[in-house]
Design a protein around this motif. Sequence first.
Motif, PDB file in Angstrom:
ATOM      1  N   LEU B 289       0.848  -1.196   0.000  1.00  0.00           N
ATOM      2  CA  LEU B 289       0.000   0.000   0.000  1.00  0.00           C
ATOM      3  C   LEU B 289       0.883   1.244   0.000  1.00  0.00           C
ATOM      4  N   ALA B 290       1.892   1.223   0.867  1.00  0.00           N
ATOM      5  CA  ALA B 290       2.775   2.382   0.984  1.00  0.00           C
ATOM      6  C   ALA B 290       3.555   2.617  -0.302  1.00  0.00           C
ATOM      7  N   MET B 291       3.947   1.505  -0.951  1.00  0.00           N
ATOM      8  CA  MET B 291       4.751   1.621  -2.170  1.00  0.00           C
ATOM      9  C   MET B 291       4.027   2.389  -3.257  1.00  0.00           C
ATOM     10  N   ALA B 292       2.702   2.276  -3.275  1.00  0.00           N
ATOM     11  CA  ALA B 292       1.948   2.878  -4.377  1.00  0.00           C
ATOM     12  C   ALA B 292       1.590   4.338  -4.114  1.00  0.00           C
ATOM     13  N   GLN B 293       1.933   4.865  -2.952  1.00  0.00           N
ATOM     14  CA  GLN B 293       1.477   6.224  -2.614  1.00  0.00           C
ATOM     15  C   GLN B 293       2.354   7.293  -3.254  1.00  0.00           C
ATOM     16  N   THR B 294       1.707   8.388  -3.617  1.00  0.00           N
ATOM     17  CA  THR B 294       2.447   9.533  -4.129  1.00  0.00           C
ATOM     18  C   THR B 294       2.406  10.681  -3.132  1.00  0.00           C
ATOM     19  N   ASP B 295       1.526  10.557  -2.156  1.00  0.00           N
ATOM     20  CA  ASP B 295       1.377  11.567  -1.105  1.00  0.00           C
ATOM     21  C   ASP B 295       2.229  11.096   0.072  1.00  0.00           C
ATOM     22  N   ILE B 296       3.199  11.921   0.456  1.00  0.00           N
ATOM     23  CA  ILE B 296       4.182  11.485   1.440  1.00  0.00           C
ATOM     24  C   ILE B 296       3.532  11.168   2.788  1.00  0.00           C
ATOM     25  N   LYS B 297       2.514  11.937   3.139  1.00  0.00           N
ATOM     26  CA  LYS B 297       1.895  11.691   4.440  1.00  0.00           C
ATOM     27  C   LYS B 297       1.090  10.397   4.430  1.00  0.00           C
ATOM     28  N   ARG B 298       0.430  10.174   3.305  1.00  0.00           N
ATOM     29  CA  ARG B 298      -0.327   8.940   3.169  1.00  0.00           C
ATOM     30  C   ARG B 298       0.608   7.734   3.163  1.00  0.00           C
ATOM     31  N   GLU B 349       4.583  22.633   6.087  1.00  0.00           N
ATOM     32  CA  GLU B 349       4.413  24.021   6.513  1.00  0.00           C
ATOM     33  C   GLU B 349       5.192  24.974   5.610  1.00  0.00           C
ATOM     34  N   ARG B 350       6.290  24.480   5.042  1.00  0.00           N
ATOM     35  CA  ARG B 350       7.111  25.356   4.194  1.00  0.00           C
ATOM     36  C   ARG B 350       6.629  25.376   2.756  1.00  0.00           C
ATOM     37  N   ARG B 351       6.136  24.251   2.304  1.00  0.00           N
ATOM     38  CA  ARG B 351       5.940  24.087   0.864  1.00  0.00           C
ATOM     39  C   ARG B 351       4.469  23.896   0.509  1.00  0.00           C
ATOM     40  N   HIS B 352       3.648  23.563   1.485  1.00  0.00           N
ATOM     41  CA  HIS B 352       2.197  23.390   1.298  1.00  0.00           C
ATOM     42  C   HIS B 352       1.830  22.381   0.230  1.00  0.00           C
ATOM     43  N   THR B 353       2.610  21.342   0.136  1.00  0.00           N
ATOM     44  CA  THR B 353       2.201  20.212  -0.701  1.00  0.00           C
ATOM     45  C   THR B 353       2.751  18.944  -0.072  1.00  0.00           C
ATOM     46  N   ARG B 354       2.033  17.860  -0.301  1.00  0.00           N
ATOM     47  CA  ARG B 354       2.517  16.582   0.208  1.00  0.00           C
ATOM     48  C   ARG B 354       2.863  15.645  -0.929  1.00  0.00           C
ATOM     49  N   GLN B 355       2.761  16.117  -2.153  1.00  0.00           N
ATOM     50  CA  GLN B 355       3.048  15.267  -3.310  1.00  0.00           C
ATOM     51  C   GLN B 355       4.558  15.090  -3.457  1.00  0.00           C
ATOM     52  N   LEU B 356       4.973  13.824  -3.517  1.00  0.00           N
ATOM     53  CA  LEU B 356       6.410  13.549  -3.580  1.00  0.00           C
ATOM     54  C   LEU B 356       7.056  14.154  -4.822  1.00  0.00           C
ATOM     55  N   LEU B 422      12.955   4.051   1.381  1.00  0.00           N
ATOM     56  CA  LEU B 422      14.099   4.611   0.660  1.00  0.00           C
ATOM     57  C   LEU B 422      13.666   5.280  -0.630  1.00  0.00           C
ATOM     58  N   MET B 423      12.599   4.756  -1.229  1.00  0.00           N
ATOM     59  CA  MET B 423      12.077   5.405  -2.426  1.00  0.00           C
ATOM     60  C   MET B 423      11.574   6.809  -2.068  1.00  0.00           C
ATOM     61  N   ALA B 424      10.826   6.883  -0.980  1.00  0.00           N
ATOM     62  CA  ALA B 424      10.338   8.198  -0.551  1.00  0.00           C
ATOM     63  C   ALA B 424      11.508   9.122  -0.230  1.00  0.00           C
ATOM     64  N   THR B 425      12.523   8.566   0.435  1.00  0.00           N
ATOM     65  CA  THR B 425      13.692   9.374   0.787  1.00  0.00           C
ATOM     66  C   THR B 425      14.372   9.911  -0.462  1.00  0.00           C
ATOM     67  N   ARG B 426      14.526   9.040  -1.447  1.00  0.00           N
ATOM     68  CA  ARG B 426      15.198   9.470  -2.671  1.00  0.00           C
ATOM     69  C   ARG B 426      14.409  10.571  -3.367  1.00  0.00           C
ATOM     70  N   LYS B 427      13.092  10.361  -3.468  1.00  0.00           N
ATOM     71  CA  LYS B 427      12.288  11.359  -4.176  1.00  0.00           C
ATOM     72  C   LYS B 427      12.248  12.681  -3.424  1.00  0.00           C
ATOM     73  N   LEU B 428      12.298  12.593  -2.094  1.00  0.00           N
ATOM     74  CA  LEU B 428      12.211  13.807  -1.284  1.00  0.00           C
ATOM     75  C   LEU B 428      13.557  14.526  -1.230  1.00  0.00           C
ATOM     76  N   LEU B 429      14.593  13.798  -0.887  1.00  0.00           N
ATOM     77  CA  LEU B 429      15.864  14.446  -0.528  1.00  0.00           C
ATOM     78  C   LEU B 429      16.857  14.528  -1.677  1.00  0.00           C
ATOM     79  N   TYR B 430      16.877  13.521  -2.536  1.00  0.00           N
ATOM     80  CA  TYR B 430      17.995  13.398  -3.459  1.00  0.00           C
ATOM     81  C   TYR B 430      17.639  13.884  -4.859  1.00  0.00           C
ATOM     82  N   GLY B 431      18.615  13.794  -5.734  1.00  0.00           N
ATOM     83  CA  GLY B 431      18.449  14.288  -7.091  1.00  0.00           C
ATOM     84  C   GLY B 431      18.630  15.796  -7.123  1.00  0.00           C
TER      85      GLY B 431
END
Lengths: 671, 505
Positions: B289-298, B349-356, B422-431
Amino acid sequence: MEVASYLWLIPLLPLLGAGICGALHLATLKARKANPDASGPSGLAPWVASAAMAGALVFSIVAFLAICPCDENVTKDGDAIESLRSSTWTWISVGTLHFDLTMWLDRLSSVMTLVVTGVGLLIHVYAAGYMKGDKGYAKFFAYLNLFCFAMLMLVLSSNLLGLFIGWEGVGLCSYLLIGFWYEKGWPAEAGQKAFVVNRIGDAFFLVGSFILISVFGTLEMQDIGAQVPAMIDAHGGMLALAALLLFGGACGKSAQLPLFVWLPDAMAGPTPVSALIHAATMVTSGVYMIVRLNPLYAASPGVLLFIGCIAAATAFIAGTTALVQRDLKKVLAYSTVSQLGYMFLGIAAGAWGAAIFHLVTHAFFKALLFLGAGSVIHGMHEEQDMHKMGGLRKHMPRTFVTFVAGAAALSGLPLMSGFFSKDEILAKNFALGGPNYLLWMVGVVTAAITAYYTWRMVALTFFGEERFDAKHVHPHESPLVMTGPLMVLAVLSIVGGAVLGLPHVFGLWHHLLDGWLEPVVLPGNEILSAQTHMHMPLHLSALWEWILLALGSGVALFFAHKGFHDHKRGLAMDESVQGAFPVAHAKLMDAWTIDSTYSRVIVQPVKLLAFVIAVIVDQFAIDGLVNGAGRLASDLGRRGKRLVDGTVSCYGLWIGAAAVILALTWFWRGN
Amino acid sequence: MLLDLLIFLPLVGALAVGFTPRGAVSLQRGIALLTTLVVAVLSLVVWGSHDLASLAVDKAWFTLPGSQIDVGYRLGVDGISLLMVVLTGVLMPIVILSTFGHITERVKEFMIWVLVMQMGMMGVFLATDLVLFYFFWEIGLVPLYFMVGIWGGKRRLYATLKFFLYTFAGSVVMLIAAIALVYKAQSTDIAAITDSMAALGVSDTIWLFAAFTLAFAIKVPVLPFHTWLPDAHTEAPTSGSVILAGVLLKMGTYGFLRFSIAMFPAAAVAASPYMMALGAIGIVYGAFLAMAQTDIKRLVACSSVSHLGYVVLGLFALTRVGLAGSLIQMVNHGLSTGLLFLLVGMIYERRHTRQLDQYGGIASVMPIYAIFWTIAVLSSVGLPGLNGFVGEYLILLGAFEAIPFWAVVSVTGVIFGAIYLLMATRKLLYGPVVHEANRKLTDLNLREIGLMVPVVVLIVWIGVKPSYFLDRTEASVATIVERLDQARDGMQTAQLPAVKGGESR
């Protein structure tokens, strides 16, 4: 004060170094806020990190001397001190289950600590030059020191769970360091892949440890070894299963089939990382673990044969892949996978000492080759494609000479370090006979392949015409801080094998490493002798030894010459091979398409399954039912809206009603 | 007295906030922070006390009309509730501090609800009387309803209704079961009920077990009752999510242990394979379920489903190792998932979006944030040396001792957990930094760093010296294991005569 109590300092010094370097990195970040180009105090980091490694090396030597057989190293009772032990606290304790954090240095772990701290120190020094000017300079050394801490935990822990702390710790550092240049994107993906693939191995490792606990009630490796002989009859199957599962873990960490696919990608990390983690130390931890548990593996010869098959296949497939690579680091990466296969081939023949011997020599020459490659890449302004190099020997003579020394050792030219260790592994398989003849044959073929691709690499990089754009690229020799470690490693690569493990047929001096490791591998040899009805360790007659040595020399010399000769004039050979066999060439280039097959049959289906679960099962099926129930509830609510005016009060009302029912029940019962 | 204070100081704080003028935001925040800090210190005093039994309170309250049953005001703390009490105590000041960033409207009401909630949660963990337990259970749940409904995101009404329906269903089931239980045991004292119930066989207790287990399963949530959780988490304000993940869900797992397992050991033994299956499937299902999410909070919310699967698996393995692992994992999940929610809130709070896909390269812009995020993720994937590993390892080992198959299924969670985090981490922090809006983000401020430091300290502490925490649970777990063993013996002897009868015929 006793030496044993200093044992903790060996891993703790690098940890301390990592902490200080981390603080230096934070200070650098702060300085950069005011001035984006400031380097802050990050220049101190290599000094701190190298000092920590030097300290660890000194203590490793002290500990080594303390267990050396000599008159001083005896206990009060007059027994020889064979190992050192230092406990701290009970890590986990539930019921009868106890896991202590204990450092245990015996002859095997002593070899490992010396390799890790020694080669580690050289690579730290080298990195001080290589990483200069990088904006994560201090962070890099923090990670590197943290890695050494985890690696030393891995080799010094007395129980398998403590080993696993180090095991996952080195995996973490590998992940962080592969993705060190994360802004580029793909290194981060490579790091993620490495971590996940290693996790697959770790899952096997965990289940293996559960079985060991259920059979032995402990994960202390010494106790397990001691109890194995008594358990073979009653729990032979379980022991074999545990051994197999732990080997699954080793397949992940030591990049064997089917889990080797992360290692070539791991080359996205800075080159000192490739040298330290992905050649000399971390990737050999699977070999170390199995030798550490040699009684367990000796109890299941079937598992050993299985390991041999995996190892032979890995060595061959990776070797052939290295034949056609254009990226200098990719050649070395596949070569590492292939050489790790050799180490497991040694294990397959019950030649525990030979596996460790090759581990040590490989640490020397492969670290040397990687660092040499780093020096080339550094001098070529980050170019890694050998087709765009050529003729570099004139521009970087010191790198060239040391690289050739490493290549000689890797290809197993006579009397070089790799020659002796590889020969010993092959000879033991030959001596064991049976199905191991086949393994031996694959090993000899792979040795030929190794010699060929090694010298192709040397020829393409350092000989022939200069294929780079001389206007923009000005190859230059690296500074002494980088070439210095190369020279040390070159000496070790040349003489290391002869010093540590000269075959006894030479009759000059003893096989030092075999003698040193004898007490460690004795239990395994005894069990294996009983299992196979052969006398371990195996010995060939002097004649056969000479024949095999001659064969090894011949194969190495012939194919090294051929590989060099075919490529010393340029790309003609590569181009004609690619032109003649385009399909086979493409498949080899892609490592027999194993990685892309995984992507198609595992990664994509997993993604699809995740989508199906999230959208179809969860949203449509389960949530559909829930929403249906919700609609039903609100319909009911609408019908009875005089009674219910909103969900909150509805909630309260229901609870109130229930309370009334509760009271009534008792009232009714009381009467 | 200590335990009374733990429960009623938050109420006093809530009243005090209630008397402040509406606009005095700083005062309201100050009162709430001070109250929760004092409660945190008191909870640590409880932790420091080595004679937990002496803290118990037992006062007559009222007699159920028309019966001899005395409902008591009974409080107590033992090895099972101790960790939960401290977790609740320590987490609440952190939650209050985190609200300074995102709760800017109707602060007064929010603080009141948070404090009332703390009273309810403390009460649930401390009550040793069934009526009192139920009372606090309801009090603990209602505030979240308002938190999501008033301060929540865009789909808050849907999430609120869903949460309400689930909770309501669970509460009704539990209420009915509680009535039947009191009726059957002729007491509301949980210890007394446990003693009298533990002696009964499967057939006598299976329906009570089923009802309580269902009620708690909805709360945890156990598959397939989980779909309210991602919605509630996603729509809740950060602080609500932290409380929900950190403490509220633990009311369910705590209930499993205190009621389903300790009270009805025979039924628990009988149900163990099914519950373990639900736990194991939950681990894998939640991970996918988590793998398919695009919303970081979800995504973090779905990871909760997976991580709570571990707790359920370990509890219903009904082994000493599994139970101990689950107890420590309840704390671990509160810390690591709580930290992840805090971090998700801070970036939101900084960016007002949760989309990865709106992120990437954050590590270059917010290096300190990246450090904390990485620690939270590593704790969550169970890296040895941090807290998560200890719980996961013990749970899997305990499950392996009970039913190896479900342990092997669950071990794959170790792999899948690494994939989605780690996928979420990569999409959030890296690149590279792709979106211009991300270039100007400011790194964490001192308040944000300060409120996370205690969590990180605990994450490392539990990882490095878990025995310090496990030891406190040892005695209580041993008692439950003893009961379970007796129940197993009882079930065997109950079956023996039947077999013999068959033979004689």
